[in-house]
Every structure is written in C-alpha cells, then in structure tokens.
Scaffold this active site. Structure first.
Site, mmCIF file in Angstrom:
data_model
loop_
_atom_site.group_PDB
_atom_site.id
_atom_site.type_symbol
_atom_site.label_atom_id
_atom_site.label_comp_id
_atom_site.label_asym_id
_atom_site.label_seq_id
_atom_site.Cartn_x
_atom_site.Cartn_y
_atom_site.Cartn_z
ATOM 1 N N ARG A 172 -1.908 1.127 14.824
ATOM 2 C CA ARG A 172 -0.496 1.541 14.331
ATOM 3 C C ARG A 172 -0.544 2.892 14.101
ATOM 4 O O ARG A 172 0.387 3.541 14.024
ATOM 5 C CB ARG A 172 0.173 0.642 13.438
ATOM 6 C CG ARG A 172 -0.302 0.449 12.313
ATOM 7 C CD ARG A 172 0.304 -0.709 11.321
ATOM 8 N NE ARG A 172 0.764 -0.099 9.994
ATOM 9 C CZ ARG A 172 1.973 -0.562 9.647
ATOM 10 N NH1 ARG A 172 2.620 -1.294 10.214
ATOM 11 N NH2 ARG A 172 2.401 -0.008 8.536
ATOM 12 N N ARG A 176 -1.476 12.631 17.509
ATOM 13 C CA ARG A 176 -0.548 13.382 18.362
ATOM 14 C C ARG A 176 -1.201 14.695 18.727
ATOM 15 O O ARG A 176 -1.765 15.206 17.691
ATOM 16 C CB ARG A 176 0.824 13.453 17.571
ATOM 17 C CG ARG A 176 1.561 12.469 17.423
ATOM 18 C CD ARG A 176 3.172 13.077 16.855
ATOM 19 N NE ARG A 176 3.703 11.798 16.383
ATOM 20 C CZ ARG A 176 3.885 11.504 15.031
ATOM 21 N NH1 ARG A 176 3.506 12.294 14.159
ATOM 22 N NH2 ARG A 176 4.501 10.388 14.744
ATOM 23 N N ARG A 249 -5.045 -10.252 0.715
ATOM 24 C CA ARG A 249 -5.621 -9.121 0.106
ATOM 25 C C ARG A 249 -4.897 -8.792 -1.017
ATOM 26 O O ARG A 249 -3.271 -8.981 -0.694
ATOM 27 C CB ARG A 249 -5.649 -7.939 0.851
ATOM 28 C CG ARG A 249 -6.950 -7.427 1.806
ATOM 29 C CD ARG A 249 -8.250 -7.487 0.958
ATOM 30 N NE ARG A 249 -8.679 -6.110 0.381
ATOM 31 C CZ ARG A 249 -9.707 -6.179 -0.472
ATOM 32 N NH1 ARG A 249 -9.983 -7.118 -1.126
ATOM 33 N NH2 ARG A 249 -9.890 -4.886 -0.978
ATOM 34 N N ARG A 280 -4.578 5.142 -2.791
ATOM 35 C CA ARG A 280 -3.327 6.265 -2.440
ATOM 36 C C ARG A 280 -2.930 6.559 -4.196
ATOM 37 O O ARG A 280 -2.937 5.523 -4.689
ATOM 38 C CB ARG A 280 -2.244 5.915 -1.668
ATOM 39 C CG ARG A 280 -2.232 4.674 -1.064
ATOM 40 C CD ARG A 280 -1.028 4.344 -0.086
ATOM 41 N NE ARG A 280 -1.039 2.915 0.000
ATOM 42 C CZ ARG A 280 -0.250 2.590 1.306
ATOM 43 N NH1 ARG A 280 0.035 3.176 2.085
ATOM 44 N NH2 ARG A 280 -0.003 1.106 1.151
ATOM 45 N N GLU A 301 -2.910 3.005 -6.612
ATOM 46 C CA GLU A 301 -3.050 1.760 -5.785
ATOM 47 C C GLU A 301 -4.474 1.357 -5.622
ATOM 48 O O GLU A 301 -5.150 2.121 -4.752
ATOM 49 C CB GLU A 301 -2.149 2.082 -4.490
ATOM 50 C CG GLU A 301 -1.936 0.610 -3.734
ATOM 51 C CD GLU A 301 -1.225 0.929 -2.821
ATOM 52 O OE1 GLU A 301 0.007 1.528 -2.595
ATOM 53 O OE2 GLU A 301 -1.238 0.271 -1.466
ATOM 54 N N TYR A 349 2.197 -9.765 8.866
ATOM 55 C CA TYR A 349 2.301 -8.455 8.403
ATOM 56 C C TYR A 349 3.630 -7.935 9.257
ATOM 57 O O TYR A 349 3.743 -8.025 10.153
ATOM 58 C CB TYR A 349 1.317 -7.502 9.025
ATOM 59 C CG TYR A 349 1.366 -6.317 8.349
ATOM 60 C CD1 TYR A 349 0.532 -5.895 7.357
ATOM 61 C CD2 TYR A 349 2.273 -5.235 8.849
ATOM 62 C CE1 TYR A 349 0.871 -4.688 6.696
ATOM 63 C CE2 TYR A 349 2.334 -4.092 8.244
ATOM 64 C CZ TYR A 349 1.618 -3.743 7.131
ATOM 65 O OH TYR A 349 1.901 -2.408 6.660
ATOM 66 N N ASP A 351 7.101 -5.348 8.891
ATOM 67 C CA ASP A 351 7.688 -4.426 8.030
ATOM 68 C C ASP A 351 9.081 -4.946 7.976
ATOM 69 O O ASP A 351 9.764 -5.685 8.566
ATOM 70 C CB ASP A 351 7.848 -3.193 9.290
ATOM 71 C CG ASP A 351 6.528 -2.188 9.107
ATOM 72 O OD1 ASP A 351 5.900 -2.282 8.159
ATOM 73 O OD2 ASP A 351 6.187 -1.484 10.031
#
Ligand code: FAD
Ligand code: UDP
Length: 367
Positions: A172, A176, A249, A280, A301, A349, A351
């Site tokens: 994912r 670019r 997790r 992060r 995190e 998972y 979104d």
C-alpha cells in the site's frame, strides 16, 4: 423486545450502524466497555489540542458517498498526510517520490534519472520472484531505500525480519516519479475540525448509549433485549476462544506535553532505523494547522508484542491466523441474530472509510 438493535461497541462501525438504523426508525442501544465513545478514533482535548489517543488517524477515501456522509457530521480541513522519515541524522520525504530520490542520490534530478538509478539497484533481483517483504521492497525501490527507509521501520513494527514477512504489507506504500509528498492516492482527505470524538458524538445524537458496559458481563440478558445484535468486539472472544486465540500486534503510546510551540514541524515523523525503539513521533497540533498554541503534545509510538489485557491494534494476517479467523467466521454464520462488523469482529485491517462502507452495505441489505 425493547430494542430492534443492540450494538456492542461505540467505535466507527457501531456508530455508523446505529446512526443509519435510527434514521430508518429503529430503536437502538449502544454499549461500550470503555469509558468513552468513538473506539480507536477517539480524540481527547489536551491543552486545546485534539490528541489522537489510539494512534494518528487521517481520513482518506475514494468513495464519494462515504466522504459526503462524514462531512454531514463535521467539516473537514485540508490536511494531507506527508510524513517525514528520519534515518539516523538524515531526513527524507515519504512516500517514495522524487523528493526522496533526489535526496538519496545527489545526481538525481529528473524522473528519468530516478528510474535509471532504481533499475540499476533492482538488477540484483532480476532472476528472483519476490516471495518475502525484503525481496519485494528491493524489487520495488532498490536496496538503498530498502535499507534506509523500510527495513528498520518494518522490523520494529512487526518484530520479525523482513525476510520472514509477507510482501503485501508494503504494497500500500505508493512509489511516485513526481515531486508529490501526499501519502495517499485517494481523491478525498482531511481531519474533522474539532476532532473525531465530536464527529462520532454527532453520529450518535439521540441514541441511548451505555459506557463502561461489557457485553460479556451480561450476555444472556443482552440477547433478550434486542431483535438483533451488532457485535464489533474481537471475533475469537465472542466464541470464548474455543478454537484458539487470534494473534495481534499491540502499541504502547508515550505522551508528552512540551512547553514549546513547535517540536518537530510536522504531524508525523517516522523513525526508520534501529537506533530508537519507537516507529513514529506524532505532534498532534499539526493535524489542525495550529502554529500558535504555547504548548504542544507529542506521542512516541512503540510497537509491542500483544499480551492479555492490552489493546488489540494490528491483525497478523499470516496463514495460521487467516485460517483460524476463517474457522471462526464459519461459526459466526450460525449465529442467526448476530451481525459481526468492524476490524475486531472481522479480524481485518480496515481503514476508516472501508469500515463505514461495510456498514453501508450491511444496512442496505437489512433495511
Ligand atoms: P474500534 O474503533 O476498535 O471499536 C470497537 C469498539 O468495541 C471499542 O470501542 C471497544 O471498546 C468496543 N468493545 C469491544 N469488545 C466489547 C465488549 N465485549 N463489550 C462492549 N464493548 C466492546 N484508518 C484510517 O482510515 N486512517 C488512518 O490514518 C488510520 N490510522 C490507524 C492507526 C493505527 C495505529 C491503527 C491501529 C489503526 C488505524 N486506522 C486508520 C484504522 C482505524 O482505527 C479503524 O478503521 C477503525 O477504528 C475501526 O473501527 P471499529 O468500530 O471497527 O473498531
Ligand atoms: N513502512 C516502511 N517505512 C515507513 C512507513 C511504513 O517501511 O516509514 C512500511 C512498514 O512495513 C509498514 C507498512 O509500510 O508496516 C504500512 O505502513 P503504514 O504507515 O502505511 O500503515 P499503518 O501502520 O499506518 O497502518
């Protein structure tokens, strides 16, 4: 029966279902074992800043109906996720784009230059069909970027070597050849102004909610209260782990309130090396373009192994867990008056936009 629907869980799936059911004239009750609504998208106002308590959440979607739906409860700002990656003393832009490539290789200026560099590095993979995350990453962006920006982050995130991880995990991540730091490809993106909790509050407006209420403390009684139950808790827990436990997790968040206006200059900074244990650091005020509050709230995190009593964050979709989840799904089909929805109950998972979309689909068939 007192209610048409008893909804277990006041997260995004439960709130969407409750909202749509009420609109159709159904009587609904929402319960949640936590002391707040909104599930994992809960935001808490600290020092005037909306803090994402269960991890940073950026709303992004390609579905116009989902975008229109969330915008009917809250105005969204124009936040575009553009994380910064820090590898030791080096700073790069994510996702992998011309800004990243031109900083990694000082002689890269054009898309053509970047493609030539990456093609050169990909040569080591030319006779290999990638069948783990390391091989997949090298054949996507070459070894230099893999070692600086993928390897450490991924191994901390999953506590496994990249060679032992499935490649779909990084599929994912966009690559670019334009100077575009937008992390997502979706058409619509933003953060609800005023926070996610307010948004969910509006969705649940006029609906009876009982917090600090665990479904399993009174399951038999709840089953007699409503014609149907919408269950958004963990799939295996519903069946009392009779076939075994699904693996997850977890995350540990360390929050700090700092007496400074601007700590890191960006909402999300990923630490992609092994020199620190966190993956992060989130500086919440930047989600809302707040550059004036005298204080700032930051969150480190840390990915951790799941143990009983911890929050379940990421599904581990390897063969073993996928097979077990499938067996539980078979069992769930026999529960005629129960609908299983959302990330925990589907072991998926998900979104946020897909969670809403799936509630749309389920309610469309029901009402
Ligand atoms: P939840 O929000 O978990 O809600 C389930 C609710 O059920 C909880 O409130 C729980 O307390 C309650 N419950 C469970 N068991 C019981 C019980 N026995 N009795 C009563 N209540 C119970 N998605 C994005 O689109 N963008 C992002 O940027 C993003 N970032 C993320 C970052 C992290 C770290 C993680 C882990 C996920 C992220 N997601 C993101 C995904 C997003 O969090 C989910 O899509 C969404 O929260 C799922 O909503 P849900 O209602 O299915 O689950
Ligand atoms: N990833 C990475 N480097 C980064 C960020 C992500 O290698 O700086 C990889 C990592 O394997 C991670 C996956 O991409 O598990 C998905 O990360 P993303 O941030 O998109 O997902 P999230 O953790 O927010 O769900």
């Amino acid at each position: 029966m007192k209610y048409d629907y008893l909804i277990v869980g006041a997260g995004l799936f439960g709130a969407t279902f409750a909202n749509l059911a009420k609109k159709k004239g159904n009587k609904v009750l929402v319960i949640d074992k936590r002391d707040h609504i909104a599930g994992n998208i809960y935001t808490e106002n600290i020092e005037g800043i909306n803090v994402h308590k269960y991890g940073a959440h950026i709303f992004h979607t390609d579905y116009k109906d989902v975008w229109d739906y969330v915008n009917s409860f809250s105005e969204f700002n124009r936040y575009t996720n553009s994380p910064i990656a820090r590898f030791n003393d080096e700073i790069y832009n994510l996702p992998f784009n011309m800004n990243t490539f031109s900083k990694i290789w000082s002689d890269v200026f054009t898309p053509e230059d970047a493609k030539i560099k990456i093609e050169e590095e990909k040569k080591e993979m030319q006779d290999i069909t990638p069948n783990n995350l390391e091989e997949q990453a090298i054949s996507l962006v070459g070894r230099t970027i893999y070692e600086k920006l993928i390897k450490g982050y991924t191994e901390k995130q999953w506590n496994r070597k990249c060679k032992e991880l499935p490649s779909f995990i990084i599929k994912r991540l966009p690559v670019r050849f334009t100077y575009d730091n937008n992390y997502f490809n979706d058409k619509y993106q933003g953060i609800p102004i005023g926070g996610y909790t307010k948004l969910v509050e509006k969705m649940l407006n006029g609906i009876e909610i009982r917090l600090n209420t665990n479904f399993f403390d009174n399951i038999e009684e709840y089953k007699t209260m409503a014609k149907k139950i919408i269950y958004t808790g963990p799939l295996d827990e519903y069946f009392n782990y009779s076939l075994g436990k699904l693996e997850w997790r977890s995350l540990r968040f360390e929050n700090q309130i700092l007496n400074e206006v601007n700590y890191q200059g960006n909402a999300v900074v990923n630490y992609t090396g092994h020199e620190v244990e966190y993956t992060r650091v989130i500086e919440h005020k930047h989600f809302e373009f707040d550059t004036t509050s005298p204080k700032t709230v930051i969150t480190y995190e840390f990915p951790i192994d799941f143990e009983d009593g911890m929050e379940k964050y990421y599904t581990i979709n390897d063969d073993k867990n996928n097979e077990l989840a499938e067996k539980y799904r078979e069992l769930s089909k026999k529960e005629e008056n129960v609908i299983f929805g959302g990330r925990l109950a589907e072991y998926k998972y998900y979104d946020m936009d897909d969670v809403i979309k799936s509630a749309f689909e389920i309610t469309k068939n029901l009402f």
